[in-house]
Scaffold this motif. Sequence first.
Motif, PDB file in Angstrom:
ATOM      1  N   ALA A  87      17.640  -1.371  -3.639  1.00 23.80           N
ATOM      2  CA  ALA A  87      17.119  -2.410  -2.748  1.00 23.80           C
ATOM      3  C   ALA A  87      15.841  -1.930  -2.057  1.00 23.80           C
ATOM      4  O   ALA A  87      14.879  -2.702  -1.925  1.00 23.80           O
ATOM      5  N   LEU A  88      15.805  -0.662  -1.626  1.00 26.00           N
ATOM      6  CA  LEU A  88      14.598  -0.134  -0.996  1.00 26.00           C
ATOM      7  C   LEU A  88      13.466  -0.055  -2.008  1.00 26.00           C
ATOM      8  O   LEU A  88      12.305  -0.322  -1.673  1.00 26.00           O
ATOM      9  N   ARG A  89      13.795   0.297  -3.232  1.00 24.33           N
ATOM     10  CA  ARG A  89      12.772   0.330  -4.278  1.00 24.33           C
ATOM     11  C   ARG A  89      12.140  -1.057  -4.449  1.00 24.33           C
ATOM     12  O   ARG A  89      10.913  -1.189  -4.515  1.00 24.33           O
ATOM     13  N   LYS A  90      12.977  -2.083  -4.532  1.00 22.44           N
ATOM     14  CA  LYS A  90      12.460  -3.444  -4.703  1.00 22.44           C
ATOM     15  C   LYS A  90      11.613  -3.855  -3.505  1.00 22.44           C
ATOM     16  O   LYS A  90      10.592  -4.547  -3.663  1.00 22.44           O
ATOM     17  N   GLN A  91      12.012  -3.431  -2.328  1.00 24.65           N
ATOM     18  CA  GLN A  91      11.200  -3.702  -1.134  1.00 24.65           C
ATOM     19  C   GLN A  91       9.850  -3.013  -1.236  1.00 24.65           C
ATOM     20  O   GLN A  91       8.811  -3.594  -0.916  1.00 24.65           O
ATOM     21  N   GLY A  92       9.856  -1.767  -1.704  1.00 25.80           N
ATOM     22  CA  GLY A  92       8.610  -1.027  -1.863  1.00 25.80           C
ATOM     23  C   GLY A  92       7.667  -1.664  -2.865  1.00 25.80           C
ATOM     24  O   GLY A  92       6.447  -1.679  -2.667  1.00 25.80           O
ATOM     25  N   LEU A  93       8.217  -2.216  -3.941  1.00 23.46           N
ATOM     26  CA  LEU A  93       7.375  -2.909  -4.914  1.00 23.46           C
ATOM     27  C   LEU A  93       6.813  -4.196  -4.318  1.00 23.46           C
ATOM     28  O   LEU A  93       5.634  -4.527  -4.522  1.00 23.46           O
ATOM     29  N   ALA A  94       7.650  -4.911  -3.575  1.00 23.61           N
ATOM     30  CA  ALA A  94       7.198  -6.163  -2.969  1.00 23.61           C
ATOM     31  C   ALA A  94       6.104  -5.913  -1.934  1.00 23.61           C
ATOM     32  O   ALA A  94       5.157  -6.695  -1.808  1.00 23.61           O
ATOM     33  N   GLU A  95       6.212  -4.799  -1.212  1.00 24.02           N
ATOM     34  CA  GLU A  95       5.223  -4.479  -0.180  1.00 24.02           C
ATOM     35  C   GLU A  95       4.064  -3.639  -0.727  1.00 24.02           C
ATOM     36  O   GLU A  95       3.145  -3.298   0.019  1.00 24.02           O
ATOM     37  N   ALA A  96       4.136  -3.283  -2.026  1.00 23.74           N
ATOM     38  CA  ALA A  96       3.042  -2.616  -2.757  1.00 23.74           C
ATOM     39  C   ALA A  96       2.813  -1.169  -2.355  1.00 23.74           C
ATOM     40  O   ALA A  96       1.802  -0.578  -2.748  1.00 23.74           O
ATOM     41  N   TRP A  97       3.745  -0.548  -1.601  1.00 27.30           N
ATOM     42  CA  TRP A  97       3.545   0.865  -1.306  1.00 27.30           C
ATOM     43  C   TRP A  97       4.162   1.786  -2.350  1.00 27.30           C
ATOM     44  O   TRP A  97       3.771   2.947  -2.469  1.00 27.30           O
ATOM     45  N   LEU A  98       5.116   1.273  -3.133  1.00 29.52           N
ATOM     46  CA  LEU A  98       5.733   2.118  -4.140  1.00 29.52           C
ATOM     47  C   LEU A  98       4.892   2.048  -5.414  1.00 29.52           C
ATOM     48  O   LEU A  98       5.105   1.211  -6.286  1.00 29.52           O
ATOM     49  N   SER A  99       3.896   2.906  -5.487  1.00 33.41           N
ATOM     50  CA  SER A  99       3.008   2.960  -6.642  1.00 33.41           C
ATOM     51  C   SER A  99       2.599   4.403  -6.875  1.00 33.41           C
ATOM     52  O   SER A  99       2.659   5.245  -5.960  1.00 33.41           O
ATOM     53  N   ALA A 100       2.172   4.706  -8.086  1.00 39.51           N
ATOM     54  CA  ALA A 100       1.800   6.081  -8.426  1.00 39.51           C
ATOM     55  C   ALA A 100       0.561   6.525  -7.671  1.00 39.51           C
ATOM     56  O   ALA A 100       0.472   7.669  -7.204  1.00 39.51           O
ATOM     57  N   ASP A 101      -0.413   5.644  -7.530  1.00 38.38           N
ATOM     58  CA  ASP A 101      -1.676   6.050  -6.906  1.00 38.38           C
ATOM     59  C   ASP A 101      -1.564   6.220  -5.400  1.00 38.38           C
ATOM     60  O   ASP A 101      -2.419   6.856  -4.770  1.00 38.38           O
ATOM     61  N   SER A 102      -0.512   5.648  -4.795  1.00 38.60           N
ATOM     62  CA  SER A 102      -0.338   5.838  -3.352  1.00 38.60           C
ATOM     63  C   SER A 102       0.651   6.956  -3.047  1.00 38.60           C
ATOM     64  O   SER A 102       0.987   7.189  -1.887  1.00 38.60           O
ATOM     65  N   MET A 103       1.105   7.667  -4.094  1.00 36.99           N
ATOM     66  CA  MET A 103       2.127   8.697  -3.916  1.00 36.99           C
ATOM     67  C   MET A 103       1.539  10.099  -3.892  1.00 36.99           C
ATOM     68  O   MET A 103       0.630  10.430  -4.662  1.00 36.99           O
ATOM     69  N   ALA A 104       2.063  10.914  -3.009  1.00 37.26           N
ATOM     70  CA  ALA A 104       1.845  12.356  -3.032  1.00 37.26           C
ATOM     71  C   ALA A 104       3.212  13.001  -3.081  1.00 37.26           C
ATOM     72  O   ALA A 104       4.168  12.519  -2.463  1.00 37.26           O
ATOM     73  N   ALA A 105       3.350  14.075  -3.854  1.00 38.93           N
ATOM     74  CA  ALA A 105       4.640  14.744  -3.997  1.00 38.93           C
ATOM     75  C   ALA A 105       4.444  16.241  -3.866  1.00 38.93           C
ATOM     76  O   ALA A 105       3.362  16.777  -4.120  1.00 38.93           O
TER      77      ALA A 105
END
Length: 881
Positions: free
Chosen positions: A789-807
Amino acid sequence: MNTPSQHDRPVLTNQILATDLDGTLIPLADNPANTADLSLLAAQLQSHHVTLIFITGRHFASAQTAIEQHQLPQPDWLICDVGTSIFHRQSDGTLKTVHAYAEHLGEIVAKMPVDELKQHLSAIDGLRLQESEKQGPFKLSYYADAAQLDCLVEQIKQKLSQTAAPYSIIHSVDPFNGDGLIDLLPSGGSKAHALAWWVEQNDLHQDAIVFAGDSGNDLAALTAGYRAIVVGNANRAVAQQAYAAHRTAGWENRLYLATQPATTGVWEGCRWFGLVDREKSLPQKLGATPIGDQATYFRVWAPDRRRVEVEIDNGQTTVTHALQKGESGYFTGVVPEAAAKARYQYRLDDGTVRPDPASRYQPDGVHGPSQIINPLAFPWTDKNWPGIAKRDLVIYELHIGAFTQAGDFQAATAQLPELSALGITAVEVMPVAQTPGQWNWGYDGVNLFAVRNTYGEPDDFKRFVDACHAAGMAVILDVVYNHVGPEGNYLTEFGPYASTKHHTPWGDAFNYDEPGSTEVRQFVIDNALFWLEDYHLDGLRLDAAHFIKDDSRPAIVDELRRDVSRYAESIDRTIHLIAETNMFDQESLNDQVDRLAFDGVWCDCIMHAIYAHALPDLRIAHREYLGGDLADALQYGFVYFGRDEKRIEASQRRDLSRNAAGKSYIESFIIGLQTHDSVGNHPQGQRIHQLTSKAFQKAAAALTLLYPGIPIIFMGEEFAIDAPFPFFVDFENASLKQAVDSGRAREFPQHVWGDFLLPSQSDTFYQAKHDVPDRRDEEMFAWYRDLIALRKQGLAEAWLSADSMAAGYDPQTEIFFLRFRKDSGTEVIVQTRLIGPAESPDKAVSIPMEGTVLLSSAKLPQSDNQNITLHPNQVVISQTS
């Protein structure tokens, strides 16, 4: 009862079409093809001397108007007024009432004529009598507000019961103006009742009748035992109910589900049942393709044979038909005595009898005869299904045989609501192509067009797919084009299907680049398109794509991608083509001049890096992973690169990332914590929580489910079940059984295999059964559900993306992290401490509290307002302010 006199009876032909009018024979207003096909149908019905009966709810005058307005052919008989009147055409062209039928209905309502019934119903408010021309001596019709329709119908039923009135009630809503419609008819009266009376009076057998309809009012006739046509515009519930009734009754080949609407659908069905000329062009598909209710077209490629005959077993008789050899070694022929569900096999010129290389079903397994399957017989309900976009995929991988105790499509279908509740958007099914024996992982398929007989019939798999679509889930199927299984593989007896220069560890490699390869390549491409078209699948996963050996250009994989892409463009459904590469193969994800990109690739580096971090001595892959690989794997998505499986250092990963213009390639990686391979490659088929702990699984799952790739969950993972999933396979050939048992140990010599489960043992398969209620961890299920559910929220809000990620990884706190930056400048942070079982449990660490906690895999005791305590194998997900 009086019967029609000889003068009343016109001469009947052997073929009779009884058809509804509105929505069926009458052309749809916005469909010019219907109008054109009406002229063709009328001419053909006349030239074939087909007796024509119109069966309509319209009253007589309205039916006459419809015939003139739409230029319908003149019927020999007219059943109208919702089955309360029958007329037949006289030699002068006029329609005359069949008085015997009127007397029949009169006997039913003798105790309460229509006028008396009207008096009983006059006290019910909300009923409005329809026009006088719509009434009849045996029919009472009312209008009602659609909103009050159900309530008024209940009141009428009560009145009928109180007065013992010999009437039944039918009701509907007018699709054109929204009026509620109520008709009261003699008890048992209907269009179907009138037709049945007519059939009996004329001493006819049900097989003489073909009935065409589109609505619930036609359902009784569609399921009365006649040959039946459901036109393509019919409500899918009608098609499903008709299908179910025919199947329950055991009627074979009496139902035709037209693909086209209204008039064209009737025309289509009449060709199918042989009332008119059949389609002249024959299909170019391999295998047995029904072209009518009693006729099948056979096409088989056998260039090395001088003669091929097809033997059809109809249950009581066997028919042998010689096929004609044509260009490129294809043998073809139409057999009029071959209906769907009949079994057949090919007799080759040396007398050998073999199943069809393109068999659609093997009811008795790989060595038995094939069965003719009608691909149009299933009542699909997913016409408007759009598919699932790649970014929205949350894949659940399952094995049909082990997913449930029953181990079949029907039982798997019953489990779908649970997957939907978890948040799954796609189901990936391990191969279902026919394999030998009683159980198999599925990668030893030899009948690539046939679903495995132990899982159910073809329609059972279609029902599974249809139900998935209804639940909002796509279906992706594993297909194997690198080899053919070792038992039941009769392809080489027909032609040069097998390569002489390429080899695999598992069976014959396909001949993609030697003489005869053109037809072999087409065989494989046709198979891929067959699964997508006939089974409405949403995608295919190519098993071991790097083992699909082909030295020609374009390679078979590139042709396959091209043709699947063309098919996808022709339909309104998203199609995914996925390659199992097990690492980052950049070429597979890039469009080039001579090939198209895959939509996704299985990239196992993160999964194996997690295993290596926790269990450094465990080897479940041919590639070596180190305990320190996980941080870089999270940052770049991979450790190994390219088809030559190069291990890439961190600096090279950065360069590759720059060359890819960012890290968006990660969003095409299929990323899992477990897969069938990771579990099955363990000697005992143990799952990650059994090798580590449930706390470890929870913490690691946050990294894979909230990673910007495409997450995949292996069946049972969401419940942390204890059922193992070791490699299992069954062969009827004893030497093959022994070979696979010993070969499995040689494949992974680093393991201690002394107590491992032999692949051919029955216990190996039955212990893998997934759905054991008392083995389920509901808390794990809730955790996975919340992460999705959090993943789907992240996609809807556009923050869950490869280019916005640091690991990265903090060695002081032993915390792996993912940080996602939002456009607003705030961040979502995943922090997880992964501690393997070999390590001494560490003390809890205190880390800065960044924002608000969204999820935590365990309770969060706070040290103070700025810090929180993180225990080993705990993950906390927070959002900064």
